[in-house]
Scaffold this motif. Structure first.
Motif, short mmCIF file in Angstrom:
data_model
loop_
_atom_site.label_atom_id
_atom_site.label_comp_id
_atom_site.label_asym_id
_atom_site.label_seq_id
_atom_site.Cartn_x
_atom_site.Cartn_y
_atom_site.Cartn_z
N ASP A 3 10.55 -13.26 -5.43
CA ASP A 3 9.48 -12.54 -4.75
C ASP A 3 8.67 -11.81 -5.81
N MET A 4 7.48 -12.31 -6.09
CA MET A 4 6.63 -11.74 -7.13
C MET A 4 6.09 -10.36 -6.74
N PHE A 5 6.24 -9.97 -5.49
CA PHE A 5 5.65 -8.72 -5.01
C PHE A 5 6.69 -7.69 -4.58
N VAL A 6 7.94 -7.90 -4.96
CA VAL A 6 9.03 -7.04 -4.53
C VAL A 6 8.80 -5.58 -4.94
N ASN A 7 8.12 -5.34 -6.03
CA ASN A 7 7.90 -3.97 -6.52
C ASN A 7 6.56 -3.38 -6.09
N GLN A 8 5.84 -4.09 -5.21
CA GLN A 8 4.56 -3.60 -4.72
C GLN A 8 4.76 -2.80 -3.43
N SER A 9 3.97 -1.75 -3.26
CA SER A 9 4.08 -0.98 -2.02
C SER A 9 3.34 -1.69 -0.90
N THR A 13 -3.24 -3.22 4.55
CA THR A 13 -3.96 -4.43 4.15
C THR A 13 -3.05 -5.45 3.49
N SER A 14 -1.76 -5.15 3.40
CA SER A 14 -0.79 -6.09 2.84
C SER A 14 -0.56 -7.23 3.83
#
Length: 87
Positions: A3-9, A13-14
């Protein structure tokens, strides 16, 4: 799986991260406050309790995609079917 976005909040709009079938109830809140509803069955009316606690009855059509923050869909007053919630 990576998951390339695991550290994104996550924000409003996600991308949506889960979907669930909605069973209208006069007493039980949805498992999650929605970011979106989809009407996959028959259109009609939704008796909704908004995130703010306000209650309204809204007309909906088959195929509608509604960016609504809803905490409950009441059984009384709801005639639409095939309701899916997303958050």
């Amino acid at each position: 799986m990576t998951d390339m976005f695991v550290n994104q909040s996550l924000g409003l709009t996600s991308p949506l991260i889960r979907g669930f079938d909605v069973t209208p109830s006069n007493t039980v809140d949805l498992p999650f406050v929605t970011r979106q509803l989809r009407i996959t069955g028959q259109g009609g009316f939704l008796a909704v309790v908004w995130f703010t606690g306000e209650e309204t009855v809204e007309p909906v059509l088959t195929g509608d995609v509604l960016d609504w923050r809803i905490r409950r869909i009441r059984a009384t007053g709801t005639t639409a079917t095939g309701i899916r919630g997303y958050c």
